[in-house]
Design a protein around this motif. Structure first.
Motif, PDB file in Angstrom:
ATOM      1  N   ASN A   1       0.768  -1.757  -0.164  1.00 45.18           N
ATOM      2  CA  ASN A   1      -0.319  -0.315  -0.611  1.00 45.18           C
ATOM      3  C   ASN A   1       0.631   1.467   0.106  1.00 45.18           C
ATOM      4  O   ASN A   1      -0.027   2.019   1.049  1.00 45.18           O
ATOM      5  CB  ASN A   1      -0.753  -0.185   1.176  1.00 45.18           C
ATOM      6  N   GLY A   2       2.163   1.351  -0.259  1.00 49.91           N
ATOM      7  CA  GLY A   2       2.329   2.551  -0.430  1.00 49.91           C
ATOM      8  C   GLY A   2       3.842   2.826   0.611  1.00 49.91           C
ATOM      9  O   GLY A   2       4.141   3.904   0.211  1.00 49.91           O
ATOM     10  N   PHE A   3       4.014   1.856   1.805  1.00 49.74           N
ATOM     11  CA  PHE A   3       4.484   2.176   2.719  1.00 49.74           C
ATOM     12  C   PHE A   3       5.556   1.672   2.648  1.00 49.74           C
ATOM     13  O   PHE A   3       6.410   1.091   1.975  1.00 49.74           O
ATOM     14  CB  PHE A   3       3.978   2.256   3.772  1.00 49.74           C
ATOM     15  N   GLU A   4       6.707   2.657   3.838  1.00 46.77           N
ATOM     16  CA  GLU A   4       7.725   2.282   3.330  1.00 46.77           C
ATOM     17  C   GLU A   4       8.882   2.912   4.865  1.00 46.77           C
ATOM     18  O   GLU A   4       8.114   3.692   5.447  1.00 46.77           O
ATOM     19  CB  GLU A   4       9.000   2.524   1.898  1.00 46.77           C
ATOM     20  N   ALA A   5       9.285   2.239   4.876  1.00 46.81           N
ATOM     21  CA  ALA A   5      10.070   2.611   6.249  1.00 46.81           C
ATOM     22  C   ALA A   5      12.048   1.894   6.048  1.00 46.81           C
ATOM     23  O   ALA A   5      12.266   1.533   5.556  1.00 46.81           O
ATOM     24  CB  ALA A   5      10.240   0.817   7.571  1.00 46.81           C
ATOM     25  N   GLU A   6      12.915   2.963   7.088  1.00 42.47           N
ATOM     26  CA  GLU A   6      14.259   2.588   6.520  1.00 42.47           C
ATOM     27  C   GLU A   6      14.594   2.736   8.020  1.00 42.47           C
ATOM     28  O   GLU A   6      14.106   3.285   9.088  1.00 42.47           O
ATOM     29  CB  GLU A   6      15.043   4.368   6.269  1.00 42.47           C
ATOM     30  N   PHE A   7      15.479   1.566   8.382  1.00 46.48           N
ATOM     31  CA  PHE A   7      16.743   0.941   9.460  1.00 46.48           C
ATOM     32  C   PHE A   7      17.204   2.241   9.001  1.00 46.48           C
ATOM     33  O   PHE A   7      18.551   2.296   8.454  1.00 46.48           O
ATOM     34  CB  PHE A   7      16.919   0.145   9.024  1.00 46.48           C
ATOM     35  N   LYS A   8      17.780   3.244  10.589  1.00 48.61           N
ATOM     36  CA  LYS A   8      18.836   3.727  11.066  1.00 48.61           C
ATOM     37  C   LYS A   8      19.532   3.533  11.734  1.00 48.61           C
ATOM     38  O   LYS A   8      18.930   3.565  13.243  1.00 48.61           O
ATOM     39  CB  LYS A   8      18.662   5.210  11.324  1.00 48.61           C
ATOM     40  N   LYS A   9      20.602   2.392  12.095  1.00 50.02           N
ATOM     41  CA  LYS A   9      21.099   1.985  13.670  1.00 50.02           C
ATOM     42  C   LYS A   9      21.459   2.892  14.251  1.00 50.02           C
ATOM     43  O   LYS A   9      22.409   3.117  15.310  1.00 50.02           O
ATOM     44  CB  LYS A   9      22.383   1.181  12.122  1.00 50.02           C
ATOM     45  N   SER A  10      21.959   3.926  13.278  1.00 54.78           N
ATOM     46  CA  SER A  10      23.257   5.671  14.394  1.00 54.78           C
ATOM     47  C   SER A  10      21.901   6.302  14.892  1.00 54.78           C
ATOM     48  O   SER A  10      22.493   6.451  16.013  1.00 54.78           O
ATOM     49  CB  SER A  10      23.364   6.479  13.019  1.00 54.78           C
ATOM     50  N   GLU A  11      20.705   6.032  14.500  1.00 55.44           N
ATOM     51  CA  GLU A  11      19.093   6.745  15.228  1.00 55.44           C
ATOM     52  C   GLU A  11      18.701   6.055  15.730  1.00 55.44           C
ATOM     53  O   GLU A  11      16.927   6.155  16.841  1.00 55.44           O
ATOM     54  CB  GLU A  11      18.478   7.791  14.366  1.00 55.44           C
ATOM     55  N   THR A  12      18.401   4.786  15.736  1.00 56.95           N
ATOM     56  CA  THR A  12      17.904   3.349  16.757  1.00 56.95           C
ATOM     57  C   THR A  12      17.211   3.775  16.242  1.00 56.95           C
ATOM     58  O   THR A  12      15.983   3.575  16.958  1.00 56.95           O
ATOM     59  CB  THR A  12      18.090   3.340  17.903  1.00 56.95           C
ATOM     60  N   SER A  13      16.485   3.921  14.467  1.00 58.94           N
ATOM     61  CA  SER A  13      14.349   4.394  14.371  1.00 58.94           C
ATOM     62  C   SER A  13      14.628   3.805  13.115  1.00 58.94           C
ATOM     63  O   SER A  13      15.461   3.012  12.685  1.00 58.94           O
ATOM     64  CB  SER A  13      14.935   5.787  13.889  1.00 58.94           C
ATOM     65  N   PHE A  14      13.229   3.083  13.278  1.00 60.14           N
ATOM     66  CA  PHE A  14      12.552   2.293  12.651  1.00 60.14           C
ATOM     67  C   PHE A  14      11.782   3.576  11.922  1.00 60.14           C
ATOM     68  O   PHE A  14      10.522   2.792  12.280  1.00 60.14           O
ATOM     69  CB  PHE A  14      12.340   1.117  12.338  1.00 60.14           C
ATOM     70  N   HIS A  15      11.157   4.219  11.274  1.00 61.56           N
ATOM     71  CA  HIS A  15       9.988   5.369  10.799  1.00 61.56           C
ATOM     72  C   HIS A  15       9.418   4.949   9.499  1.00 61.56           C
ATOM     73  O   HIS A  15       9.857   4.723   9.060  1.00 61.56           O
ATOM     74  CB  HIS A  15      10.354   7.095  10.892  1.00 61.56           C
ATOM     75  N   LEU A  16       8.164   4.809   9.677  1.00 63.00           N
ATOM     76  CA  LEU A  16       7.013   4.333   8.640  1.00 63.00           C
ATOM     77  C   LEU A  16       6.992   5.667   8.090  1.00 63.00           C
ATOM     78  O   LEU A  16       6.588   6.974   8.898  1.00 63.00           O
ATOM     79  CB  LEU A  16       5.741   3.748   9.392  1.00 63.00           C
ATOM     80  N   THR A  17       6.370   5.613   6.593  1.00 65.92           N
ATOM     81  CA  THR A  17       6.339   6.655   5.619  1.00 65.92           C
ATOM     82  C   THR A  17       5.168   6.135   4.606  1.00 65.92           C
ATOM     83  O   THR A  17       5.453   5.045   4.167  1.00 65.92           O
ATOM     84  CB  THR A  17       7.516   7.940   5.092  1.00 65.92           C
ATOM     85  N   LYS A  18       4.928   7.797   4.104  1.00 70.88           N
ATOM     86  CA  LYS A  18       4.062   7.291   2.901  1.00 70.88           C
ATOM     87  C   LYS A  18       3.815   8.394   1.956  1.00 70.88           C
ATOM     88  O   LYS A  18       3.732   9.351   2.668  1.00 70.88           O
ATOM     89  CB  LYS A  18       2.562   6.564   3.492  1.00 70.88           C
ATOM     90  N   PRO A  19       3.880   9.059   1.001  1.00 72.50           N
ATOM     91  CA  PRO A  19       3.989   9.870   0.404  1.00 72.50           C
ATOM     92  C   PRO A  19       2.901  10.782   0.404  1.00 72.50           C
ATOM     93  O   PRO A  19       3.017  12.193   0.592  1.00 72.50           O
ATOM     94  CB  PRO A  19       4.715   9.661  -1.136  1.00 72.50           C
ATOM     95  N   SER A  20       1.615  10.052   0.380  1.00 68.94           N
ATOM     96  CA  SER A  20       0.487  10.371   0.221  1.00 68.94           C
ATOM     97  C   SER A  20      -0.580   8.876   1.044  1.00 68.94           C
ATOM     98  O   SER A  20      -1.026   8.438   0.257  1.00 68.94           O
ATOM     99  CB  SER A  20      -0.106  10.903  -1.468  1.00 68.94           C
ATOM    100  N   ALA A  21      -1.529  10.195   1.903  1.00 67.49           N
ATOM    101  CA  ALA A  21      -2.353   9.604   3.198  1.00 67.49           C
ATOM    102  C   ALA A  21      -3.528   9.296   1.823  1.00 67.49           C
ATOM    103  O   ALA A  21      -3.949  10.373   1.433  1.00 67.49           O
ATOM    104  CB  ALA A  21      -2.693  10.045   4.204  1.00 67.49           C
ATOM    105  N   HIS A  22      -4.117   7.922   2.242  1.00 64.15           N
ATOM    106  CA  HIS A  22      -5.007   8.359   1.991  1.00 64.15           C
ATOM    107  C   HIS A  22      -6.239   7.661   2.592  1.00 64.15           C
ATOM    108  O   HIS A  22      -6.096   7.177   3.700  1.00 64.15           O
ATOM    109  CB  HIS A  22      -5.213   7.075   0.611  1.00 64.15           C
ATOM    110  N   MET A  23      -7.910   7.969   2.669  1.00 70.53           N
ATOM    111  CA  MET A  23      -8.533   7.823   3.293  1.00 70.53           C
ATOM    112  C   MET A  23      -8.690   6.283   3.823  1.00 70.53           C
ATOM    113  O   MET A  23      -8.974   5.976   5.198  1.00 70.53           O
ATOM    114  CB  MET A  23     -10.411   7.858   2.859  1.00 70.53           C
ATOM    115  N   SER A  24      -8.426   5.200   3.286  1.00 65.60           N
ATOM    116  CA  SER A  24      -8.496   3.795   3.512  1.00 65.60           C
ATOM    117  C   SER A  24      -7.238   3.935   4.800  1.00 65.60           C
ATOM    118  O   SER A  24      -6.692   2.203   5.272  1.00 65.60           O
ATOM    119  CB  SER A  24      -8.732   2.754   2.678  1.00 65.60           C
TER     120      SER A  24
END
Lengths: 113, 113
Positions: free
Chosen positions: B61-84
């Motif tokens: 569904n267009g989602f992606e996430a980037e693993f950043k070891k230096s920041e201990t982060s795994f944020h979820l992103t999507k360029p354009s939100a849909h109502m669903s």
């Protein structure tokens, strides 16, 4: 992937009674897990159920309250015993299927009055 | 011990705008991380997973996430939100070699027309 079914999908029970939840998987799996999701909360692991051995319970969960059976590689049951309103939750089973992917059943919504 | 912290309990965006759901993890070794989505009165669905391969993970569904070891982060992103996309999102870490999953507290995504 794995197809997981749970029965019942929902139930309303009286306090002091017990409910047994069934989890059926369409393939043989070594490990199955049971989770609880209390209202508005995240998921918490209750126990790990391996076929042929006793279930392993997480801190805060005990066998007397949540007895688990695992009679074969495709089926497990979780019983919620002597229920109280605090047991009102969604109960989910899950199975890992290679590459650390885990699939969840649709859940059993339990309301205890 | 492993843990995940979802930094926002509630995120509200307008339809067509970007989505960012934040997750930090704690692990003593290279973790396996997941994002699951739970639509109202529906089961849990795996969006994507990171298991020490490419750090940028594409999901459904267009989602992606980037693993950043230096920041201990795994944020979820999507360029354009849909109502669903309106649902509850869980960041999850697996406990090595056990199959157990540890869930974050969840982020409720609201999408406004």
């Amino acid at each position: 992937s794995a197809v997981i079914s749970q029965k019942p999908s929902r139930d309303i029970c009286q306090r002091g009674t017990s409910l047994t939840i069934q989890c059926q998987v369409d393939s043989q799996v070594t490990m199955m897990f049971w989770y609880r999701q209390q209202p508005g909360q995240s998921l918490t692991l209750i126990a790990t159920a391996n076929q042929g051995s006793e279930a392993t319970y997480e801190s805060g969960f005990v066998i007397d309250k949540f007895p688990i059976s695992r009679p074969n590689l495709t089926f497990s049951t979780l019983t919620v015993s002597n229920m109280s309103p605090e047991d009102s939750s969604i109960y989910l089973c899950s199975v890992p299927t290679g590459l650390e992917t885990q699939y969840f059943g649709p859940g059993t919504r339990l309301l205890v009055l | 011990a492993q843990s995940v912290t979802q930094l926002d309990s509630h995120v509200s965006v307008s339809e067509g705008t970007p989505v960012l759901l934040r997750c930090n993890y704690s692990s003593s070794y290279s973790p396996s991380l997941f994002w699951y989505v739970q639509h109202p009165n529906k089961g849990l669905q795996l969006l994507l997973k990171y298991t020490s391969a490419a750090t940028l993970v594409k999901g459904i569904n267009g989602f992606e996430a980037e693993f950043k070891k230096s920041e201990t982060s795994f944020h979820l992103t999507k360029p354009s939100a849909h109502m669903s996309d309106a649902a509850e999102y869980f960041c999850v870490v697996s406990v090595s070699n056990t199959g157990k999953l540890i869930f974050g507290q969840g982020t409720t995504l609201q999408v406004k027309p």
